[in-house]
Design a protein around this motif. Sequence first.
Motif, PDB file in Angstrom:
ATOM      1  N   ASN A   1     -19.118 -10.041-100.002  1.00 57.01           N
ATOM      2  CA  ASN A   1     -18.335  -8.875 -99.616  1.00 57.01           C
ATOM      3  C   ASN A   1     -18.440  -8.753 -98.101  1.00 57.01           C
ATOM      4  OD1 ASN A   1     -16.890  -6.492 -99.724  1.00 57.01           O
ATOM      5  ND2 ASN A   1     -18.700  -5.243-100.116  1.00 57.01           N
TER       6      ASN A   1
ATOM      7  N   SER B   1     -25.192   0.260-109.975  1.00 55.80           N
ATOM      8  CA  SER B   1     -25.508  -0.695-108.917  1.00 55.80           C
ATOM      9  C   SER B   1     -26.919  -0.438-108.398  1.00 55.80           C
ATOM     10  CB  SER B   1     -24.500  -0.613-107.772  1.00 55.80           C
ATOM     11  OG  SER B   1     -24.546   0.648-107.144  1.00 55.80           O
TER      12      SER B   1
ATOM     13  N   THR C   1     -26.706  -7.073-104.028  1.00 51.86           N
ATOM     14  CA  THR C   1     -26.270  -5.867-104.702  1.00 51.86           C
ATOM     15  C   THR C   1     -25.882  -6.290-106.103  1.00 51.86           C
ATOM     16  OG1 THR C   1     -25.458  -4.834-102.675  1.00 51.86           O
ATOM     17  CG2 THR C   1     -24.571  -3.996-104.756  1.00 51.86           C
TER      18      THR C   1
ATOM     19  N   VAL D   1     -23.082 -10.062-103.650  1.00 51.59           N
ATOM     20  CA  VAL D   1     -22.893  -9.163-104.788  1.00 51.59           C
ATOM     21  C   VAL D   1     -22.922  -9.987-106.068  1.00 51.59           C
ATOM     22  CG1 VAL D   1     -21.332  -7.511-105.876  1.00 51.59           C
ATOM     23  CG2 VAL D   1     -21.478  -7.617-103.388  1.00 51.59           C
TER      24      VAL D   1
ATOM     25  N   ARG E   1     -24.279  -5.287-109.756  1.00 47.06           N
ATOM     26  CA  ARG E   1     -23.387  -4.307-110.382  1.00 47.06           C
ATOM     27  C   ARG E   1     -23.265  -4.614-111.869  1.00 47.06           C
ATOM     28  NH1 ARG E   1     -17.890  -3.953-107.282  1.00 47.06           N
ATOM     29  NH2 ARG E   1     -17.622  -5.869-108.454  1.00 47.06           N
TER      30      ARG E   1
ATOM     31  N   ASP F   1     -22.039  -9.560-110.015  1.00 45.56           N
ATOM     32  CA  ASP F   1     -21.498  -8.793-111.128  1.00 45.56           C
ATOM     33  C   ASP F   1     -22.222  -9.291-112.367  1.00 45.56           C
ATOM     34  OD1 ASP F   1     -19.762  -7.305-109.573  1.00 45.56           O
ATOM     35  OD2 ASP F   1     -18.113  -8.712-109.809  1.00 45.56           O
TER      36      ASP F   1
ATOM     37  N   ARG G   1     -30.021  -2.541-105.576  1.00 45.30           N
ATOM     38  CA  ARG G   1     -30.338  -3.653-104.677  1.00 45.30           C
ATOM     39  C   ARG G   1     -31.474  -4.451-105.296  1.00 45.30           C
ATOM     40  NH1 ARG G   1     -27.437  -5.645-100.891  1.00 45.30           N
ATOM     41  NH2 ARG G   1     -29.016  -5.658 -99.284  1.00 45.30           N
TER      42      ARG G   1
ATOM     43  N   ASP H   1     -22.363  -9.024 -97.535  1.00 48.27           N
ATOM     44  CA  ASP H   1     -23.251  -8.676 -98.637  1.00 48.27           C
ATOM     45  C   ASP H   1     -23.076  -9.712 -99.737  1.00 48.27           C
ATOM     46  OD1 ASP H   1     -24.184  -6.287 -97.533  1.00 48.27           O
ATOM     47  OD2 ASP H   1     -22.570  -5.110 -98.439  1.00 48.27           O
TER      48      ASP H   1
END
Length: 168
Positions: A85, A29, A55, A98, A57, A100, A31, A96
């Motif tokens: 999130n 992960s 973020t 996120v 991931r 993926d 930023r 947040d």
Amino acid sequence: MNELQVTVVGWAATDVRLTVGKNGAAVASFRLASTPRYFDRARGEWVDGATEWFTVRAFRGSAILVKQSVEKGQPVLVTGRMRTNLWESEKGPRTDLVIDATAVGHDLTRGFATFTRAVGDESMGEGDGTAAGEAIEAARGDAEERVPGDEELDEPEDAEAEAPTLVR
């Protein structure tokens, strides 16, 4: 499924952190900061817009490749499934964004890169002597402090099954 797929162009704002989830799968992960620029004709200059923070991931084999390839400050492109999130802080509820990642790469409009192909190899892992195996071992040994949202670091069900190794 109706998932929100996005592509974000920006800058790696942190170093990539590699951890190993409860199921033994690697998770990387970092930023990502994305700031739009536009030309303000009234002022006659380029102006930065509001920075959006994400973020990013990556899971399993991709996590290891991202850890070995991306460094803080580098221009990157990220494509993947975006979600929010929600969590609580001392200052109240926080959100947040996120991603993926299904693909991560360097922005070649800002520099050049040399590519090294990764090939799937089921033998990759702890103690196998590869750089990827060493990265997994280091992640298992790290005692990094958990941050909000880390409790959900387990990989999604459709993450890659095999972990690639580097071919030199």
